[in-house]
Design a protein around this motif. Structure first.
Motif, PDB file in Angstrom:
ATOM      1  N   SER A 120      -7.831 -12.560  46.274  1.00 13.96           N
ATOM      2  CA  SER A 120      -7.402 -11.279  46.849  1.00 13.96           C
ATOM      3  C   SER A 120      -5.968 -10.955  46.445  1.00 13.96           C
ATOM      4  O   SER A 120      -5.215 -11.838  46.030  1.00 13.96           O
ATOM      5  CB  SER A 120      -7.468 -11.337  48.383  1.00 13.96           C
ATOM      6  N   SER A 121      -5.593  -9.701  46.605  1.00 12.89           N
ATOM      7  CA  SER A 121      -4.187  -9.321  46.393  1.00 12.89           C
ATOM      8  C   SER A 121      -3.361  -9.830  47.571  1.00 12.89           C
ATOM      9  O   SER A 121      -3.914 -10.213  48.607  1.00 12.89           O
ATOM     10  CB  SER A 121      -4.064  -7.804  46.292  1.00 12.89           C
ATOM     11  N   LEU A 122      -2.032  -9.806  47.430  1.00 12.19           N
ATOM     12  CA  LEU A 122      -1.166 -10.319  48.497  1.00 12.19           C
ATOM     13  C   LEU A 122      -1.328  -9.537  49.793  1.00 12.19           C
ATOM     14  O   LEU A 122      -1.319 -10.101  50.884  1.00 12.19           O
ATOM     15  CB  LEU A 122       0.301 -10.293  48.039  1.00 12.19           C
ATOM     16  N   THR A 123      -1.520  -8.205  49.676  1.00 14.53           N
ATOM     17  CA  THR A 123      -1.673  -7.373  50.879  1.00 14.53           C
ATOM     18  C   THR A 123      -2.976  -7.711  51.598  1.00 14.53           C
ATOM     19  O   THR A 123      -3.004  -7.864  52.827  1.00 14.53           O
ATOM     20  CB  THR A 123      -1.678  -5.876  50.502  1.00 14.53           C
ATOM     21  N   THR A 124      -4.072  -7.829  50.828  1.00 16.09           N
ATOM     22  CA  THR A 124      -5.362  -8.169  51.443  1.00 16.09           C
ATOM     23  C   THR A 124      -5.315  -9.582  52.010  1.00 16.09           C
ATOM     24  O   THR A 124      -5.884  -9.847  53.081  1.00 16.09           O
ATOM     25  CB  THR A 124      -6.496  -8.070  50.393  1.00 16.09           C
ATOM     26  N   ALA A 125      -4.648 -10.504  51.311  1.00 15.77           N
ATOM     27  CA  ALA A 125      -4.496 -11.879  51.802  1.00 15.77           C
ATOM     28  C   ALA A 125      -3.749 -11.891  53.137  1.00 15.77           C
ATOM     29  O   ALA A 125      -4.079 -12.678  54.033  1.00 15.77           O
ATOM     30  CB  ALA A 125      -3.758 -12.722  50.774  1.00 15.77           C
ATOM     31  N   LEU A 126      -2.765 -11.005  53.276  1.00 14.33           N
ATOM     32  CA  LEU A 126      -2.032 -10.899  54.544  1.00 14.33           C
ATOM     33  C   LEU A 126      -2.966 -10.461  55.669  1.00 14.33           C
ATOM     34  O   LEU A 126      -2.948 -11.033  56.769  1.00 14.33           O
ATOM     35  CB  LEU A 126      -0.873  -9.900  54.379  1.00 14.33           C
ATOM     36  N   LEU A 208       3.596 -13.378  62.802  1.00 12.41           N
ATOM     37  CA  LEU A 208       4.916 -12.806  62.503  1.00 12.41           C
ATOM     38  C   LEU A 208       5.529 -13.444  61.254  1.00 12.41           C
ATOM     39  O   LEU A 208       5.949 -12.754  60.317  1.00 12.41           O
ATOM     40  CB  LEU A 208       5.829 -13.023  63.715  1.00 12.41           C
ATOM     41  N   MET A 209       5.522 -14.782  61.214  1.00  6.74           N
ATOM     42  CA  MET A 209       6.154 -15.497  60.087  1.00  6.74           C
ATOM     43  C   MET A 209       5.357 -15.316  58.795  1.00  6.74           C
ATOM     44  O   MET A 209       5.930 -15.142  57.723  1.00  6.74           O
ATOM     45  CB  MET A 209       6.292 -16.980  60.428  1.00  6.74           C
ATOM     46  N   THR A 210       4.021 -15.344  58.902  1.00  6.75           N
ATOM     47  CA  THR A 210       3.188 -15.173  57.705  1.00  6.75           C
ATOM     48  C   THR A 210       3.344 -13.778  57.130  1.00  6.75           C
ATOM     49  O   THR A 210       3.374 -13.598  55.909  1.00  6.75           O
ATOM     50  CB  THR A 210       1.705 -15.438  58.047  1.00  6.75           C
ATOM     51  N   THR A 211       3.432 -12.774  58.009  1.00  2.00           N
ATOM     52  CA  THR A 211       3.648 -11.394  57.542  1.00  2.00           C
ATOM     53  C   THR A 211       4.958 -11.299  56.777  1.00  2.00           C
ATOM     54  O   THR A 211       5.024 -10.691  55.700  1.00  2.00           O
ATOM     55  CB  THR A 211       3.654 -10.414  58.736  1.00  2.00           C
ATOM     56  N   ALA A 212       6.018 -11.920  57.319  1.00  2.00           N
ATOM     57  CA  ALA A 212       7.326 -11.905  56.642  1.00  2.00           C
ATOM     58  C   ALA A 212       7.229 -12.551  55.259  1.00  2.00           C
ATOM     59  O   ALA A 212       7.744 -12.021  54.272  1.00  2.00           O
ATOM     60  CB  ALA A 212       8.367 -12.620  57.496  1.00  2.00           C
ATOM     61  N   VAL A 213       6.518 -13.696  55.161  1.00  2.00           N
ATOM     62  CA  VAL A 213       6.383 -14.406  53.875  1.00  2.00           C
ATOM     63  C   VAL A 213       5.610 -13.557  52.868  1.00  2.00           C
ATOM     64  O   VAL A 213       6.041 -13.369  51.719  1.00  2.00           O
ATOM     65  CB  VAL A 213       5.696 -15.777  54.076  1.00  2.00           C
ATOM     66  N   PHE A 214       4.469 -13.006  53.285  1.00  2.00           N
ATOM     67  CA  PHE A 214       3.638 -12.225  52.363  1.00  2.00           C
ATOM     68  C   PHE A 214       4.341 -10.948  51.896  1.00  2.00           C
ATOM     69  O   PHE A 214       4.264 -10.583  50.714  1.00  2.00           O
ATOM     70  CB  PHE A 214       2.295 -11.858  53.023  1.00  2.00           C
ATOM     71  N   LEU A 215       5.047 -10.279  52.807  1.00  2.95           N
ATOM     72  CA  LEU A 215       5.749  -9.042  52.414  1.00  2.95           C
ATOM     73  C   LEU A 215       6.894  -9.349  51.448  1.00  2.95           C
ATOM     74  O   LEU A 215       7.141  -8.592  50.507  1.00  2.95           O
ATOM     75  CB  LEU A 215       6.275  -8.307  53.650  1.00  2.95           C
ATOM     76  N   THR A 216       7.577 -10.480  51.674  1.00  2.00           N
ATOM     77  CA  THR A 216       8.658 -10.870  50.756  1.00  2.00           C
ATOM     78  C   THR A 216       8.092 -11.214  49.386  1.00  2.00           C
ATOM     79  O   THR A 216       8.632 -10.803  48.349  1.00  2.00           O
ATOM     80  CB  THR A 216       9.443 -12.073  51.324  1.00  2.00           C
ATOM     81  N   LEU A 217       6.988 -11.972  49.357  1.00  2.00           N
ATOM     82  CA  LEU A 217       6.345 -12.314  48.079  1.00  2.00           C
ATOM     83  C   LEU A 217       5.878 -11.061  47.351  1.00  2.00           C
ATOM     84  O   LEU A 217       5.969 -10.958  46.130  1.00  2.00           O
ATOM     85  CB  LEU A 217       5.152 -13.247  48.316  1.00  2.00           C
ATOM     86  N   ASN A 218       5.374 -10.098  48.118  1.00  3.57           N
ATOM     87  CA  ASN A 218       4.924  -8.831  47.525  1.00  3.57           C
ATOM     88  C   ASN A 218       6.098  -8.059  46.944  1.00  3.57           C
ATOM     89  O   ASN A 218       5.984  -7.433  45.883  1.00  3.57           O
ATOM     90  CB  ASN A 218       4.197  -8.007  48.599  1.00  3.57           C
ATOM     91  N   ALA A 219       7.250  -8.123  47.628  1.00  9.00           N
ATOM     92  CA  ALA A 219       8.431  -7.394  47.152  1.00  9.00           C
ATOM     93  C   ALA A 219       8.984  -8.013  45.866  1.00  9.00           C
ATOM     94  O   ALA A 219       9.451  -7.294  44.977  1.00  9.00           O
ATOM     95  CB  ALA A 219       9.513  -7.384  48.237  1.00  9.00           C
ATOM     96  N   ILE A 220       8.910  -9.358  45.755  1.00  4.02           N
ATOM     97  CA  ILE A 220       9.439  -9.995  44.537  1.00  4.02           C
ATOM     98  C   ILE A 220       8.338 -10.232  43.497  1.00  4.02           C
ATOM     99  O   ILE A 220       8.585 -10.830  42.456  1.00  4.02           O
ATOM    100  CB  ILE A 220      10.176 -11.319  44.858  1.00  4.02           C
ATOM    101  N   LYS A 221       7.117  -9.747  43.813  1.00  7.61           N
ATOM    102  CA  LYS A 221       5.976  -9.786  42.873  1.00  7.61           C
ATOM    103  C   LYS A 221       5.721 -11.211  42.345  1.00  7.61           C
ATOM    104  O   LYS A 221       5.729 -11.467  41.157  1.00  7.61           O
ATOM    105  CB  LYS A 221       6.218  -8.836  41.705  1.00  7.61           C
ATOM    106  N   THR A 222       5.525 -12.125  43.277  1.00 11.19           N
ATOM    107  CA  THR A 222       5.333 -13.529  42.926  1.00 11.19           C
ATOM    108  C   THR A 222       4.082 -14.074  43.600  1.00 11.19           C
ATOM    109  O   THR A 222       3.878 -13.836  44.785  1.00 11.19           O
ATOM    110  CB  THR A 222       6.548 -14.364  43.411  1.00 11.19           C
ATOM    111  N   SER A 223       3.251 -14.804  42.816  1.00  7.92           N
ATOM    112  CA  SER A 223       2.073 -15.418  43.431  1.00  7.92           C
ATOM    113  C   SER A 223       1.866 -16.865  43.002  1.00  7.92           C
ATOM    114  O   SER A 223       0.922 -17.492  43.442  1.00  7.92           O
ATOM    115  CB  SER A 223       0.825 -14.605  43.101  1.00  7.92           C
ATOM    116  N   LYS A 224       2.751 -17.414  42.170  1.00  5.70           N
ATOM    117  CA  LYS A 224       2.636 -18.840  41.829  1.00  5.70           C
ATOM    118  C   LYS A 224       4.022 -19.470  41.691  1.00  5.70           C
ATOM    119  O   LYS A 224       5.024 -18.767  41.549  1.00  5.70           O
ATOM    120  CB  LYS A 224       1.792 -19.050  40.584  1.00  5.70           C
TER     121      LYS A 224
END
Length: 344
Positions: A120-126, A208-224
């Protein structure tokens, strides 16, 4: 946009139906609406991996829904009650536990969750990691007096062990966060029979914490991990925020993530379950290793062959207010723990 709006409304509708109903058939209908609404979001990219993830998700959730309906029907057959709070038949309780474990991704029914998140994409994974876990978690809280505490404790310790152990060797961040979710579910389920409010507190803080992590990863466009190593030179502020949120998710004492673990260990000790508390606390150290590795990759290391044009000590896009607020609350809620303790 219209399709996305329909799916979002359907997700909200399904969740609302589940958490506000007390009849098994309505609850089953709400869960099915949720499943059907998330499937197009998973398969949206039309990549073979996304299609595979959607298929795995559909088959698992359909099986879990069938088991839930079977459990409710069996209970109604023996007791004549379709009310969610009147779950008294032992076999029905056992089948329901399996169905909810499958819905949540709790061990030993956890195999689908990392694969689906990876496709899934980062948003859907969230959404899959937070919002989609809310309806089954509500059902678990409501039916917890009827469920077998020994079975729940065993599944919780197994989840903490598998979540920590299988996350050690991963290089994909979504898979690491999936195993982190399984480990956190262990902490939620171990206490649900004794103090459901603590389970809810743990779930809210985890979301709360997982949302913060996923949104930050989405902002820096990183998945590995390999691309995470290059982020510090481009967006140091976001990388620092990501590091602090990951340490909070690991449950290190100065941060918010320590709060539910502290309360859960205290409650387990009060319930004369010191061995279970010791086991789950030691197993969370496995998770601490991969959180520290993620934090290390995000902040301390520099990529090999760094060139001057990579050292842009400014972020191209400003840090969004949402990420800033979520990160701050993920780090700094520990001082309010006395107030939370008085309400529980």
């Amino acid at each position: 946009p219209q399709a996305k709006l329909i799916f979002a409304i359907s997700l909200l509708l399904g969740t609302t139906i589940v958490i506000s109903s007390n009849h098994w058939v309505t609850i089953w209908a709400g869960l099915e609406i949720n499943t059907l609404a998330i499937l197009p979001l998973i398969a949206k990219s039309h990549h073979p991996r996304a299609i595979e993830a959607a298929t795995k998700y559909f088959l698992t959730q359909a099986t879990a829904s069938a088991l839930l309906l079977f459990s409710a029907t069996m209970n109604a057959w023996y007791t004549g009650q379709w009310d969610i709070t009147q779950l008294t038949h032992p076999t029905a309780c056992l089948v329901l536990t399996s169905a909810l474990a499958m819905k949540l991704g709790l061990a030993p029914f956890h195999f689908w969750f990392p694969e689906v998140l990876q496709g899934s994409s980062l948003t859907t994974a969230l959404i899959l990691s937070t919002a989609m876990k809310f309806p089954p978690m509500t059902l678990l809280l409501i039916t917890s007096p009827s469920l077998n505490p020994t079975l729940l404790t065993s599944m919780a310790i197994l989840s903490a062990a598998l979540g920590g152990w299988m996350g050690l060797n991963q290089t994909q961040i979504r898979k690491i966060l999936a195993f982190s979710s399984i480990s956190h579910l262990g902490w939620m389920v171990i206490i649900v029979s004794y103090n459901p409010k603590l389970t809810l507190l743990n779930f809210y803080l985890y979301a709360l914490m997982t949302t913060a992590v996923f949104l930050t990863l989405n902002a820096i466009k990183t998945s590995k991990l390999s691309t995470l190593m290059t982020t510090w030179t481009k967006t140091p502020a976001l990388s620092a925020m990501l590091m602090l949120t990951l340490l909070s998710l690991a449950g290190l004492p100065p941060f918010t993530g320590f709060l539910p673990k502290w309360f859960i260990i205290q409650e387990l000790t009060n319930q004369n379950m010191a061995p279970a508390a010791t086991a789950i606390a030691l197993l969370s150290l496995l998770g601490l290793f991969f959180y520290l590795r993620l934090a290390y990759c995000a902040t301390i290391t520099l990529p090999p062959h760094t060139t001057n044009h990579m050292k842009q000590w400014h972020t191209n896009s400003p840090i969004s207010t949402t990420i800033a607020i979520l990160t701050t609350t993920s780090i700094m809620l520990l001082p309010i723990s006395p107030m939370i303790l008085t309400t529980i």
